[in-house]
Structures are given as structure tokens and as C-alpha cells.
Design a protein around this motif. Structure first.
Motif, PDB file in Angstrom:
ATOM      1  N   LEU A   1     -11.561 116.216  14.933  1.00 37.59           N
ATOM      2  CA  LEU A   1     -11.093 117.599  14.845  1.00 37.59           C
ATOM      3  C   LEU A   1      -9.800 117.757  15.635  1.00 37.59           C
ATOM      4  O   LEU A   1      -8.864 118.422  15.211  1.00 37.59           O
ATOM      5  CB  LEU A   1     -12.166 118.540  15.391  1.00 37.59           C
ATOM      6  CG  LEU A   1     -11.931 120.027  15.203  1.00 37.59           C
ATOM      7  CD1 LEU A   1     -11.746 120.357  13.744  1.00 37.59           C
ATOM      8  CD2 LEU A   1     -13.107 120.814  15.769  1.00 37.59           C
ATOM      9  N   ARG A   2      -9.769 117.095  16.782  1.00 34.54           N
ATOM     10  CA  ARG A   2      -8.536 117.145  17.591  1.00 34.54           C
ATOM     11  C   ARG A   2      -7.364 116.611  16.785  1.00 34.54           C
ATOM     12  O   ARG A   2      -6.282 117.172  16.797  1.00 34.54           O
ATOM     13  CB  ARG A   2      -8.696 116.306  18.860  1.00 34.54           C
ATOM     14  CG  ARG A   2      -9.095 117.111  20.050  1.00 34.54           C
ATOM     15  CD  ARG A   2      -9.012 116.293  21.326  1.00 34.54           C
ATOM     16  NE  ARG A   2     -10.109 116.673  22.198  1.00 34.54           N
ATOM     17  CZ  ARG A   2     -11.224 115.990  22.360  1.00 34.54           C
ATOM     18  NH1 ARG A   2     -11.385 114.848  21.754  1.00 34.54           N
ATOM     19  NH2 ARG A   2     -12.182 116.438  23.132  1.00 34.54           N
ATOM     20  N   ASP A   3      -7.615 115.504  16.079  1.00 30.24           N
ATOM     21  CA  ASP A   3      -6.547 114.919  15.265  1.00 30.24           C
ATOM     22  C   ASP A   3      -6.100 115.863  14.169  1.00 30.24           C
ATOM     23  O   ASP A   3      -4.926 115.972  13.865  1.00 30.24           O
ATOM     24  CB  ASP A   3      -7.026 113.615  14.620  1.00 30.24           C
ATOM     25  CG  ASP A   3      -6.742 112.434  15.511  1.00 30.24           C
ATOM     26  OD1 ASP A   3      -7.384 111.396  15.331  1.00 30.24           O
ATOM     27  OD2 ASP A   3      -5.867 112.560  16.383  1.00 30.24           O
ATOM     28  N   ILE A   4      -7.106 116.540  13.578  1.00 31.76           N
ATOM     29  CA  ILE A   4      -6.762 117.475  12.510  1.00 31.76           C
ATOM     30  C   ILE A   4      -5.927 118.609  13.082  1.00 31.76           C
ATOM     31  O   ILE A   4      -4.933 119.043  12.487  1.00 31.76           O
ATOM     32  CB  ILE A   4      -8.035 117.999  11.824  1.00 31.76           C
ATOM     33  CG1 ILE A   4      -8.694 116.862  11.046  1.00 31.76           C
ATOM     34  CG2 ILE A   4      -7.719 119.161  10.907  1.00 31.76           C
ATOM     35  CD1 ILE A   4     -10.009 117.221  10.419  1.00 31.76           C
ATOM     36  N   ILE A   5      -6.310 119.081  14.251  1.00 34.22           N
ATOM     37  CA  ILE A   5      -5.537 120.157  14.893  1.00 34.22           C
ATOM     38  C   ILE A   5      -4.134 119.665  15.221  1.00 34.22           C
ATOM     39  O   ILE A   5      -3.143 120.346  14.969  1.00 34.22           O
ATOM     40  CB  ILE A   5      -6.239 120.649  16.172  1.00 34.22           C
ATOM     41  CG1 ILE A   5      -7.562 121.309  15.814  1.00 34.22           C
ATOM     42  CG2 ILE A   5      -5.348 121.607  16.933  1.00 34.22           C
ATOM     43  CD1 ILE A   5      -8.348 121.766  17.008  1.00 34.22           C
ATOM     44  N   ASP A   6      -4.058 118.448  15.781  1.00 33.40           N
ATOM     45  CA  ASP A   6      -2.742 117.899  16.121  1.00 33.40           C
ATOM     46  C   ASP A   6      -1.868 117.761  14.884  1.00 33.40           C
ATOM     47  O   ASP A   6      -0.692 118.103  14.906  1.00 33.40           O
ATOM     48  CB  ASP A   6      -2.897 116.520  16.787  1.00 33.40           C
ATOM     49  CG  ASP A   6      -3.243 116.651  18.254  1.00 33.40           C
ATOM     50  OD1 ASP A   6      -3.786 115.691  18.824  1.00 33.40           O
ATOM     51  OD2 ASP A   6      -2.974 117.726  18.829  1.00 33.40           O
ATOM     52  N   CYS A   7      -2.461 117.246  13.815  1.00 33.06           N
ATOM     53  CA  CYS A   7      -1.706 117.091  12.567  1.00 33.06           C
ATOM     54  C   CYS A   7      -1.156 118.425  12.098  1.00 33.06           C
ATOM     55  O   CYS A   7      -0.003 118.522  11.685  1.00 33.06           O
ATOM     56  CB  CYS A   7      -2.601 116.525  11.460  1.00 33.06           C
ATOM     57  SG  CYS A   7      -2.401 114.757  11.261  1.00 33.06           S
ATOM     58  N   THR A   8      -2.027 119.434  12.163  1.00 29.57           N
ATOM     59  CA  THR A   8      -1.589 120.758  11.720  1.00 29.57           C
ATOM     60  C   THR A   8      -0.438 121.253  12.576  1.00 29.57           C
ATOM     61  O   THR A   8       0.579 121.733  12.072  1.00 29.57           O
ATOM     62  CB  THR A   8      -2.755 121.774  11.807  1.00 29.57           C
ATOM     63  OG1 THR A   8      -3.889 121.217  11.169  1.00 29.57           O
ATOM     64  CG2 THR A   8      -2.383 123.084  11.154  1.00 29.57           C
TER      65      THR A   8
END
Lengths: 469, 191
Positions: free
Chosen positions: A130-137
């Protein structure tokens, strides 16, 4: 009142005499590589005027701002970039397609286990993904607000000191009568005094080129032809540099490119060639064109050995490399001038160097850094915004082109170094000397989208992370 | 250049935007330059392709989904103009201090944006399908579909409090609290 022929002739000769005089002066100065120092004085005067205009503008701005409500204090820090910011790391990627790799560790997810440890591990995995998804966004949004690449293909941002050219202003607001008057004066000077004068010099340059081509036809001895050709070429380019009121400062002339080598430089504008050629003669390399340009190419070939190849050969990299190798091995051939970025960049950064010319291992590379001073005229050619002709007119109506040319010590490929690494090393040296940002992005991104491989690389990284958890 | 194009930023518009979004005039002007730089056709609005040709967005696994959200939720007819653009970005201003918060950049709105990245049918729930879609975008071709499905199922199992096999906005926010998501979604805007 009738105007007699005699009077007409008198008038013509009155106009022509100074023109002839100026032409002779320019030719002499170009030939002897002297300068009257007029351009430098002119540039200093301009700098003072710009400072004055900017001062007026700033005073106006301060008075406007103080009326507005007090805002958030300006953040001095650069935008936060996550440590794993997206950047092309394709060269380090394994050539195997990762999707084909069978992985045995994924089967752990098939376990329908009620094990609390497993569940919390999964939660951990979910949290980190989820952190990665947030970072990507967030990185995507940050890239939309400001990215490293698109801003290299437009003129550099608004300058601190306005140089009285509307083209460099984002929004032309009416500041004060004085500034507008100055601008108008500047406009008249540039378009009605400087431009005709420069056009005249340009015609002079073209005449010189044609005249010298004819002159050299009558030289039987190839050696003498080449020696004269070298000198004539330099004079031609000195005349052309005066067309743009170019003030060129060359540093480290001891590293001037020698015969039988390759000279490599960062690319900002077609004028780069003229600027470098005021100090040294080069062999051009390029596609054989038809029409007017083709005739120019054939004329140039009279004075020196250039490398022109046919359209069909252009696709064949080996053939091009072979021709270059042959050229270098003949010792009295002029150095080949190459711009490895492949396209014009706006002089704030150096982008990926194409490895083509670095693959020729026998060659000595002489890197050159070309740094333009934007205050008196922006030399960057934005080919999607201006046609070449339009660009040249813009250049001829700017104040001046001030440029610093830095010759760097020669480099050769080292034992065990790949051509890509060598290209990177040369690029880093040029970036360091010129104070440019060293980017790995391909200049071709000006017109094309990134290869799908880069996205696949990002996805592979995420997959690796999932695997190891 | 038509009358629509290269709309200069008028003083009143500028003040309006600053007041509503909380940006400073310099920040707005900088974002306006950016908008114009992205608007290559010079027509006053951005389309998908304009955003997609930013290389860093293009290689971002979630790049297309991000653009979907921007175009559908904040623009109209596949176009976004500058006002919509800047009100979107206003959400991401860091807003810890009370003085810096407007109605736009609340913690809620940042988390809602993230939620919208998943929830494309706007039913305020992330179901299995939507979760799968995002995970697939992140890993690309590297994992088999059933393996991702397993991860998705377990995730829903863990986070679903009310047993409806989908994640509501509240459940989503609870998870995000643990990892300080709204802080991560704040951006610094240069002036």
C-alpha cells in the motif's frame, strides 16, 4: 524636381561606400581573428540597461504585493523526492524476461493457513505494498507538477533580470511607462538597425563561401587545397558569428581537437556548429540531402573531407561506423564533429549520449562543453515551436549570443569499459564543466514516448518486493 | 492563437484562486507556467495524451490510472482546464498547521483521492475486482492472475470489518491511519 542619373549614382555610391567599408573591415577582422571590442562594450551597456528595467519592475511588484494579504512563506526546500524515485535503470536490467522465471516462493500464498503470524505477515505485506501504491500515486502527481524531462525541451524559465524581449516574458504586463518605452526603443533598434546590418553580413558570408568554393576549384594540389580550405572555413564562420553578434570565449585552447579524432559536444542549437567552427575546422557527418542543402554539402566537400552517407546507409550503423573509422585513420583528416544527444536541449542539462560514436575504440574523443548566457538572447531551438527559418530570424533580432566554450582534455575508452559506460563518462565530464544537470533520459523523449521496457522495469521491482516478503 | 487559447492569468482570477486554494501568487503563477508548458497545442486545456507524454508519468505503473482519475473526476469530456487543474493540486498542499488548511487540502480529501484510485465505479466501496485491477497494474506481467487473486482475497478478508466482501471508505481510512498516508500524499509546491 527631376532627379538626374548623376544624382542617382551619387546617392547609390554614398550608400554603398560605408557598406563596402564595413564589409572590408569585417573581412579583415575575421581573417586576422581580431576584435574591436565593440560587441563586448555593447553587451556591458545592455546589462546595465536590463538591470535598470528590472529594478523598475521589481519596485512595481513590491508595491502590488504589499497590498495583497500576507501569504504562506516561500518554501526554500526543493520538492521532496522519495528515495526510490522513478528513473530509468534499464541498462542494469537482466536481459532475461522476468515473467518467464518460474518462482517457487509465490506458492507460499496458496497456504490457507489460519496461522496468526502468517496473517500479520500478510498485513505487513499489504501495508508495504500500500505504501508503494501511495508513493507511486504521489510520484505521478509530482511528475505532473514538475518533471526533469519536459522542461529541457522548452526555453529555460523566466529570468531574474528581464532583457527587454517580449519573447522571454511569460506574461507581458504593463509595468510602467519607462519600461515599455525602453522595450519599444529596444524593438526598433533590434529590428530596424541591427537586423538589416546582420542580414548584410549574412549575405557577405554566403558570398565568401561561394567565392572561396570557386577559388579552390583552381587548386590542383590536394594538400594546398586542404590547408587553404581549413583557413577559409574558419574565416567564413567568423563572419557568420558576427551575424548573430556572437561573443565567444574559448577556454583551454590547448585541448583543441586534433586531426584524426572525434569532437563531441552538447547540443543546444544549429548555431553550435558555427561557434565551434570559429576556432577549429571540422568534418561534418550526416545524410546526403537533395536540393539547396545538397548543393551546400557538395560545396563544403570541396574544401575538406566530410562524411555524407546515403539515406539507405544511414540505417546501417556498421557502415556508418566503418566510414568514421576510415576517416579517423587517415591522419590529416579534420576531426569529426558529433552531437551525441541527437537533438537540441535547452542548455540546462545534458541528456543521454547515444553510444554510436563511442563504439569506435581507436578514436580519441575531445569533449567540448558549450554554455550559453541567456541574458542577451536565448539560443535554444525549440523545433516544435519554431521552424528553422523563424528561429534564425529570432536569433538575428536578439541582442547578442554570449557563449563560453570549454575544451576538455581528450578521453579514450578504457580497458574493459563498455561504450555505454564510456559515453556516460564523457557526458559526466561535460556536465561538470558546463554546470549542467546530468540526466540519463533520452533526448528522443522530445517527440517519442518512453519505451515500454521502463514501465516493465518498475513493475518488476514491485514484484521483487512482493516475492521477498 | 484563438481567443480561447493562451488565456492570460487575470489579476482577479489570481486573487480568487489564491484565496480559495491557499496557494501564494507565486505558486499559482508557477503552476500556470507548468500548465501552459504541458498544453502543447495551446488550447487552454489538457487531454490525456498531454499528461501521458511526461516520461515519469508514462513509466509509472499507476500512471494511466492516475490520469483516469484526474480526467474523469476533476475534468470533463476528457479535458481539464487550468482552474480544475489547480483545484485538484490544491488537495495535496501540506496542511498540518491550522493556518494552511482550506476546505481543499483536508486529510479526508487526500485519502479520498487514494480511495478513488481504486474505486472507479464510485460506489464508495472497493470490491475484489477493483483491488485486483490496481495490484495487476503494479506488478504487470510478473505474477499469474490466480496468485494476485489470492493476495486480494486475503487482503479483503483482513480489512473487511462488516463482512460485505469489500472495503468501504471508513475501513480504508483506518488502514491508512497506521501508515500516515495523508502525510505521504502531501507535496511541497515551489514558489
Amino acid at each position: 524636381m527631376m532627379i538626374t542619373t548623376a544624382q542617382v549614382f551619387t546617392i547609390i555610391s554614398i550608400i554603398c561606400a560605408p557598406m563596402v567599408g564595413i564589409a572590408a573591415l569585417v573581412l579583415t577582422l575575421a581573417a586576422l581573428n581580431l576584435s574591436l571590442g565593440i560587441r563586448r562594450l555593447y553587451v556591458q551597456l545592455l546589462a546595465l540597461i536590463f538591470d535598470y528595467a528590472t529594478k523598475i519592475k521589481r519596485d512595481k511588484e513590491i508595491s502590488i504585493d504589499s497590498n495583497a494579504s500576507s501569504d504562506e512563506p516561500p518554501t526554500p526546500l526543493p520538492p521532496s523526492t522519495a528515495k526510490n524515485k522513478l528513473a530509468p535503470t534499464l541498462e542494469k536490467k537482466n536481459e532475461d524476461n522476468p515473467a518467464e522465471k518460474t518462482n517457487s516462493s509465490i506458492h507460499s500464498f496458496d497456504r490457507r493457513s489460519q496461522d496468526p503470524l502468517f496473517n500479520s505477515a500478510l498485513l505487513l505485506l499489504y501495508n508495504s505494498s500500500l505504501r508503494d501504491i501511495i508513493d507511486c500515486t504521489r510520484q505521478g502527481l509530482e511528475a505532473i507538477v514538475d518533471d526533469d524531462v519536459t522542461k529541457r525541451f522548452t526555453s529555460a524559465e523566466e529570468m531574474v533580470v528581464w532583457n527587454l524581449l517580449t519573447r522571454t516574458q511569460q506574461q507581458h504586463e504593463y509595468f510602467s511607462m519607462r519600461v515599455t518605452l525602453l522595450w519599444f526603443l529596444g524593438f526598433c533598434v533590434r529590428y530596424f538597425i541591427l537586423f538589416p546590418f546582420r542580414l548584410f553580413l549574412f549575405i557577405l558570408g554566403v558570398l565568401w563561401m561561394l567565392g572561396s568554393a570557386v577559388f579552390l576549384q583552381y587548386f590542383p594540389a590536394k594538400d594546398a587545397k586542404l590547408r587553404f580550405g581549413f583557413y577559409i572555413n574558419i574565416v567564413l564562420h567568423r563572419i557568420l558569428s558576427r551575424v548573430f553578434s556572437a561573443i565567444i570565449t574559448i577556454h583551454n585552447t590547448e585541448h583543441r581537437a586534433k586531426c584524426g579524432s572525434i569532437c563531441v559536444a552538447n547540443h543546444t542549437s544549429p548555431i553550435d556548429v558555427i561557434i565551434l567552427s570559429t576556432d577549429n575546422s571540422f568534418s561534418m557527418i550526416g545524410q546526403q540531402q537533395g536540393g539547396f542543402f545538397g548543393m551546400v554539402q557538395r560545396t563544403l566537400s570541396q574544401t575538406a573531407n566530410h562524411i555524407w552517407f546515403e539515406r539507405s546507409e544511414a540505417k546501417d550503423r556498421h557502415m556508418v561506423a566503418e566510414k568514421m573509422r576510415e576517416h579517423i585513420q587517415a591522419h590529416n583528416n579534420l576531426p569529426i564533429l558529433i552531437f551525441p544527444e541527437g537533438t537540441c536541449i535547452n542548455n540546462t542539462s545534458v541528456m543521454m549520449f547515444k553510444k554510436g560514436c563511442f563504439e569506435i575504440t581507436e578514436a580519441t574523443i575531445y569533449p567540448v562543453a558549450i554554455k550559453y548566457d541567456n541574458r542577451f538572447g536565448d539560443a535554444f531551438w525549440n523545433s516544435s515551436k519554431h521552424e528553422l527559418f523563424q528561429y534564425l530570424i529570432l536569433m538575428m533580432t536578439s541582442w547578442a549570443i554570449v557563449v563560453d566554450v570549454y575544451y576538455l582534455p581528450p578521453m579514450t575508452i578504457e580497458e574493459g569499459e563498455t561504450s555505454v559506460d564510456f559515453a556516460r563518462r564523457v557526458k559526466a565530464a561535460i556536465a561538470k564543466q558546463g554546470g549542467f544537470v546530468d540526466l540519463e533520459w533520452d533526448g528522443g523523449l522530445k517527440r517519442a514516448l518512453p519505451k515500454a521496457d521502463y514501465k516493465a522495469e518498475e513493475q518488476r521491482k514491485f514484484y521483487e518486493m512482493l516475492k521477498t516478503e | 492563437m484563438g481567443s480561447n487559447a493562451s488565456i492570460m492569468l487575470q489579476q482577479e482570477d489570481l486573487q480568487n484562486i489564491c484565496q480559495q486554494t491557499g496557494f501564494t501568487t507565486k505558486q499559482v503563477q508557477r503552476l500556470y507556467s507548468r500548465f501552459k508548458a504541458l498544453d502543447k497545442r495551446d488550447c487552454g486545456f489538457l487531454i490525456r495524451e498531454d499528461l501521458l507524454c511526461i516520461p515519469e508519468v508514462n513509466i509509472n505503473p499507476l500512471g494511466e490510472r492516475l490520469i483516469d482519475v484526474i480526467m474523469e473526476d476533476y475534468g470533463e469530456n476528457n479535458k481539464i482546464n487550468f482552474k480544475q487543474f489547480i483545484f485538484l493540486l490544491a488537495k495535496f498542499r501540506g496542511g498540518k498547521a491550522k493556518s494552511l488548511t482550506t476546505e481543499f487540502n483536508t486529510r479526508e480529501s487526500k485519502l479520498k483521492f487514494l480511495f478513488d484510485m481504486y474505486d472507479r465505479n464510485h460506489d464508495m466501496k472497493i470490491d475484489r475486482r477493483e483491488l485486483l485491477d490496481v495490484l495487476k497494474m503494479m506488478v504487470g506481467g510478473n505474477i499469474h492472475d490466480d496468485q494476485i487473486a489470492t493476495i486480494a482475497d486475503h487482503t479483503i478478508g483482513e480489512l473487511d470489518d462488516d463482512g460485505d466482501k469489500s472495503i468501504t471508505f471508513e475501513e480504508f481510512c483506518n488502514t491508512l491511519e497506521r501508515i500516515d498516508a495523508d502525510d505521504k500524499m502531501s507535496m511541497k509546491f515551489l514558489s
